[in-house]
Design a protein around this motif. Structure first.
Motif, mmCIF file in Angstrom:
data_model
loop_
_atom_site.group_PDB
_atom_site.id
_atom_site.type_symbol
_atom_site.label_atom_id
_atom_site.label_comp_id
_atom_site.label_asym_id
_atom_site.label_seq_id
_atom_site.Cartn_x
_atom_site.Cartn_y
_atom_site.Cartn_z
ATOM 1 N N LYS A 132 0.825 -1.209 0.000
ATOM 2 C CA LYS A 132 0.000 0.000 0.000
ATOM 3 C C LYS A 132 0.853 1.251 0.000
ATOM 4 C CE LYS A 132 -4.129 -1.722 2.352
ATOM 5 N NZ LYS A 132 -4.938 -1.628 3.579
ATOM 6 N N SER A 133 1.909 1.264 0.817
ATOM 7 C CA SER A 133 2.742 2.462 0.875
ATOM 8 C C SER A 133 3.517 2.656 -0.424
ATOM 9 C CB SER A 133 3.681 2.421 2.075
ATOM 10 O OG SER A 133 4.632 1.397 1.926
ATOM 11 N N ALA A 134 3.843 1.571 -1.120
ATOM 12 C CA ALA A 134 4.534 1.693 -2.397
ATOM 13 C C ALA A 134 3.594 2.199 -3.488
ATOM 14 C CB ALA A 134 5.122 0.348 -2.801
ATOM 15 N N LEU A 135 2.349 1.758 -3.454
ATOM 16 C CA LEU A 135 1.377 2.171 -4.462
ATOM 17 C C LEU A 135 0.782 3.540 -4.168
ATOM 18 C CD1 LEU A 135 -0.531 -1.189 -5.045
ATOM 19 C CD2 LEU A 135 1.161 -0.117 -6.524
ATOM 20 N N CYS A 136 0.658 3.883 -2.907
ATOM 21 C CA CYS A 136 0.035 5.143 -2.495
ATOM 22 C C CYS A 136 0.954 5.880 -1.535
ATOM 23 C CB CYS A 136 -1.309 4.889 -1.829
ATOM 24 S SG CYS A 136 -2.462 3.974 -2.827
ATOM 25 N N PRO A 137 2.062 6.450 -2.037
ATOM 26 C CA PRO A 137 2.949 7.153 -1.117
ATOM 27 C C PRO A 137 2.232 8.330 -0.476
ATOM 28 C CG PRO A 137 3.580 7.575 -3.388
ATOM 29 C CD PRO A 137 2.477 6.541 -3.404
ATOM 30 N N GLY A 138 2.548 8.580 0.786
ATOM 31 C CA GLY A 138 1.912 9.676 1.501
ATOM 32 C C GLY A 138 0.660 9.268 2.234
ATOM 33 N N ALA A 197 3.218 17.442 13.288
ATOM 34 C CA ALA A 197 3.592 18.654 12.567
ATOM 35 C C ALA A 197 3.425 19.878 13.447
ATOM 36 C CB ALA A 197 2.750 18.770 11.302
ATOM 37 N N ALA A 198 3.398 19.673 14.746
ATOM 38 C CA ALA A 198 3.177 20.773 15.671
ATOM 39 C C ALA A 198 4.290 21.807 15.605
ATOM 40 C CB ALA A 198 3.038 20.236 17.092
ATOM 41 N N GLN A 199 5.446 21.451 15.056
ATOM 42 C CA GLN A 199 6.559 22.364 14.987
ATOM 43 C C GLN A 199 6.536 23.213 13.725
ATOM 44 O OE1 GLN A 199 9.804 19.667 15.342
ATOM 45 N NE2 GLN A 199 9.566 19.425 17.539
ATOM 46 N N ALA A 200 5.498 23.106 12.914
ATOM 47 C CA ALA A 200 5.403 23.881 11.685
ATOM 48 C C ALA A 200 5.322 25.370 12.018
ATOM 49 C CB ALA A 200 4.185 23.446 10.885
ATOM 50 N N ASP A 201 5.982 26.176 11.212
ATOM 51 C CA ASP A 201 6.013 27.618 11.399
ATOM 52 C C ASP A 201 4.634 28.211 11.120
ATOM 53 O OD1 ASP A 201 6.796 30.296 11.597
ATOM 54 O OD2 ASP A 201 7.547 30.346 9.538
ATOM 55 N N PRO A 202 4.057 28.941 12.075
ATOM 56 C CA PRO A 202 2.722 29.518 11.888
ATOM 57 C C PRO A 202 2.624 30.439 10.670
ATOM 58 C CG PRO A 202 3.373 29.679 14.189
ATOM 59 C CD PRO A 202 4.566 29.188 13.427
ATOM 60 N N ASN A 262 2.762 20.288 0.737
ATOM 61 C CA ASN A 262 2.662 20.898 2.065
ATOM 62 C C ASN A 262 1.833 20.053 3.028
ATOM 63 O OD1 ASN A 262 3.961 23.603 1.419
ATOM 64 N ND2 ASN A 262 2.383 23.449 -0.158
ATOM 65 N N ARG A 263 1.864 18.774 2.812
ATOM 66 C CA ARG A 263 1.052 17.829 3.585
ATOM 67 C C ARG A 263 1.231 18.015 5.099
ATOM 68 N NH1 ARG A 263 -1.517 13.582 2.088
ATOM 69 N NH2 ARG A 263 -0.673 13.663 -0.005
ATOM 70 N N ASP A 264 2.457 18.173 5.574
ATOM 71 C CA ASP A 264 2.700 18.297 7.015
ATOM 72 C C ASP A 264 2.060 19.557 7.592
ATOM 73 O OD1 ASP A 264 4.064 15.912 7.129
ATOM 74 O OD2 ASP A 264 6.037 16.841 6.920
ATOM 75 N N MET A 265 2.067 20.623 6.820
ATOM 76 C CA MET A 265 1.455 21.861 7.313
ATOM 77 C C MET A 265 -0.057 21.718 7.432
ATOM 78 S SD MET A 265 3.602 24.953 5.766
ATOM 79 C CE MET A 265 5.266 24.633 5.251
ATOM 80 N N PHE A 266 -0.660 21.039 6.478
ATOM 81 C CA PHE A 266 -2.109 20.837 6.562
ATOM 82 C C PHE A 266 -2.456 19.877 7.695
ATOM 83 C CE2 PHE A 266 -1.853 22.460 2.185
ATOM 84 C CZ PHE A 266 -2.733 23.512 2.330
ATOM 85 N N ARG A 267 -1.593 18.906 7.937
ATOM 86 C CA ARG A 267 -1.816 18.016 9.085
ATOM 87 C C ARG A 267 -1.758 18.792 10.395
ATOM 88 N NH1 ARG A 267 1.641 13.575 6.617
ATOM 89 N NH2 ARG A 267 0.103 12.121 5.850
ATOM 90 N N ALA A 268 -0.975 19.861 10.414
ATOM 91 C CA ALA A 268 -0.834 20.654 11.636
ATOM 92 C C ALA A 268 -2.104 21.425 11.975
ATOM 93 C CB ALA A 268 0.340 21.623 11.498
ATOM 94 N N ILE A 269 -2.926 21.733 10.974
ATOM 95 C CA ILE A 269 -4.131 22.520 11.262
ATOM 96 C C ILE A 269 -5.395 21.682 11.338
ATOM 97 C CG2 ILE A 269 -3.164 24.631 10.325
ATOM 98 C CD1 ILE A 269 -4.995 24.250 7.876
ATOM 99 N N PHE A 270 -5.371 20.482 10.775
ATOM 100 C CA PHE A 270 -6.553 19.628 10.775
ATOM 101 C C PHE A 270 -6.443 18.539 11.834
ATOM 102 C CE2 PHE A 270 -6.929 21.088 6.331
ATOM 103 C CZ PHE A 270 -8.285 21.357 6.273
ATOM 104 N N ALA A 271 -7.575 18.175 12.413
ATOM 105 C CA ALA A 271 -7.640 16.947 13.202
ATOM 106 C C ALA A 271 -7.437 15.797 12.218
ATOM 107 C CB ALA A 271 -8.996 16.837 13.891
ATOM 108 N N THR A 272 -7.026 14.643 12.698
ATOM 109 C CA THR A 272 -6.710 13.520 11.821
ATOM 110 C C THR A 272 -7.863 13.163 10.888
ATOM 111 O OG1 THR A 272 -5.199 12.647 13.473
ATOM 112 C CG2 THR A 272 -5.932 11.122 11.776
ATOM 113 N N ALA A 273 -9.070 13.039 11.417
ATOM 114 C CA ALA A 273 -10.230 12.681 10.586
ATOM 115 C C ALA A 273 -10.549 13.788 9.590
ATOM 116 C CB ALA A 273 -11.445 12.394 11.462
ATOM 117 N N ASP A 274 -10.436 15.040 10.024
ATOM 118 C CA ASP A 274 -10.721 16.158 9.124
ATOM 119 C C ASP A 274 -9.683 16.237 8.010
ATOM 120 O OD1 ASP A 274 -13.000 16.891 10.511
ATOM 121 O OD2 ASP A 274 -11.975 18.446 11.673
#
Length: 102
Positions: A6-12, A23-28, A56-68
């Protein structure tokens, strides 16, 4: 083995949310800039929103809850940009852990 395939077919995309680094350390300021760019892409129904999310996946993870985040990612990947923009606006207008909106 299945997870490796799965990780090979769908990276990320991972089945185990705990494997995603925080991603809590992302620059605001960077988050704000990327969020504004994503709003522009989504508002213009621009397919560049997909690249913006991927880059910018990590930055979006920093603002969204996991399900969102999973829902937001699904909307963007399916070109449901109005729905993705609505979710982004809702999330970005809510105060984050430091009490500020994005």
């Amino acid at each position: 083995m299945i997870e490796q395939i799965k990780s090979a077919l769908c990276p990320g995309q991972t089945a185990d949310a705990t494997a995603i680094p925080p991603a809590a350390q992302a620059d605001p300021e960077q988050i704000k800039t990327v969020t504004l760019l994503m709003r522009k892409h989504l508002g213009e129904f621009d397919a560049a929103a997909c690249d913006c999310l991927e880059n910018n996946r990590d930055m979006f993870r920093a603002i969204f809850a996991t399900a969102d985040f999973a829902q937001f990612e699904k909307h963007v990947q399916n070109f449901a940009f109005a729905e993705a923009l609505s979710l982004l606006e809702k999330t970005a207008s809510a105060p984050n852990a430091s009490g500020q909106a994005v």
